[in-house]
Design an enzyme around this catalytic site. Sequence first.
Site, mmCIF file in Angstrom:
data_model
loop_
_atom_site.group_PDB
_atom_site.id
_atom_site.type_symbol
_atom_site.label_atom_id
_atom_site.label_comp_id
_atom_site.label_asym_id
_atom_site.label_seq_id
_atom_site.Cartn_x
_atom_site.Cartn_y
_atom_site.Cartn_z
ATOM 1 N N ASP A 1 0.836 -1.204 0.000
ATOM 2 C CA ASP A 1 0.000 0.000 0.000
ATOM 3 C C ASP A 1 0.876 1.261 0.000
ATOM 4 O O ASP A 1 0.364 2.385 -0.031
ATOM 5 C CB ASP A 1 -1.024 -0.005 1.137
ATOM 6 C CG ASP A 1 -0.397 -0.049 2.516
ATOM 7 O OD1 ASP A 1 0.838 -0.133 2.615
ATOM 8 O OD2 ASP A 1 -1.161 -0.006 3.506
ATOM 9 N N ASP B 1 -0.835 -6.176 0.299
ATOM 10 C CA ASP B 1 -1.182 -5.491 1.552
ATOM 11 C C ASP B 1 -2.687 -5.370 1.725
ATOM 12 O O ASP B 1 -3.406 -5.001 0.794
ATOM 13 C CB ASP B 1 -0.613 -4.068 1.535
ATOM 14 C CG ASP B 1 0.708 -3.973 2.263
ATOM 15 O OD1 ASP B 1 0.999 -4.834 3.117
ATOM 16 O OD2 ASP B 1 1.462 -3.029 1.963
ATOM 17 N N GLU C 1 9.666 -4.217 10.014
ATOM 18 C CA GLU C 1 10.068 -2.940 9.413
ATOM 19 C C GLU C 1 10.717 -2.053 10.466
ATOM 20 O O GLU C 1 10.128 -1.796 11.531
ATOM 21 C CB GLU C 1 8.843 -2.231 8.798
ATOM 22 C CG GLU C 1 9.208 -0.886 8.183
ATOM 23 C CD GLU C 1 8.172 -0.316 7.237
ATOM 24 O OE1 GLU C 1 7.148 -0.985 6.975
ATOM 25 O OE2 GLU C 1 8.384 0.815 6.753
#
Length: 264
Positions: free
Chosen positions: A45, A84, A182
């Site tokens: 996304d 996503d 992440e």
Amino acid sequence: MHRITTTRLKKMKQAGEKIACLTAYDASFAHILDAAGVEILLVGDSLGMVIQGQETTLPVSLDEMIYHTRAVRTGSEKALLMVDMPFMADATPAQALHSAARLMKEGGAQMVKLEGGSVLLETVKALAARGIPVCSHLGLLPQSVHKQGGYRVQGRDEASALEMIGDARAMQAAGADMLLLECVPATLAAEITRAVEIPVIGIGAGPDVDAQVLVLYDMLGITPGKRPSFSHDFLADSGDIPAAVAAYVQAVKGGGFPTAVHSF
Ligand code: KIV
């Protein structure tokens, strides 16, 4: 079925073979990535920012994700297609089932990626129980940018590191097939990678994870603004886009990327 499967990726982890992943949003780039041997194409996304020019990923809709997934599917043959779940398309387990079904039936996704830890346990269980492969995204959660107070490294203190390790284990137990970390310290990412049997993808998570991902436009140096410190402009070192992607795959597989410079 000629595409890479979750079984193949788990075997690569067991064999210590590094996995290359990049984001893709259209058929032409998907074709180049697939031909270069990128094992996972992530329809992220992040397209809200790099394609649409939005400030965050939050405005991206499920219909837009389906549109881009279909294009990436058409342009590729071999890579596993991870997509996503856009912001709040998984607000409840029932809604997540409905959204995942649309991403798979209309877009051709093989796996859905959900941002969040323990709050999503029931959702991941529900998806896994219905045969939907899930990647659980932990650490910096771009969809929670306002709550996390900006794009900041996560898991720096002991309590949040322990929470992330617990979330990773819980997601595996709930049926997740993959994790994505992440912007977490490299030592924590390495510990989580050792603690689970499922493959762990890292972005800004150091070298000791099973797979690496970058936003395609960052690694080609075409995202406007400052490039994230954990990324590298592979196009600057190569003659053209296919060569840049090939260099990335080779660097991931050979352990040349990421280095300490790209880690926290
Ligand atoms: O949307 C995306 O591109 C992602 C990556 C940052 C991993 O989730």
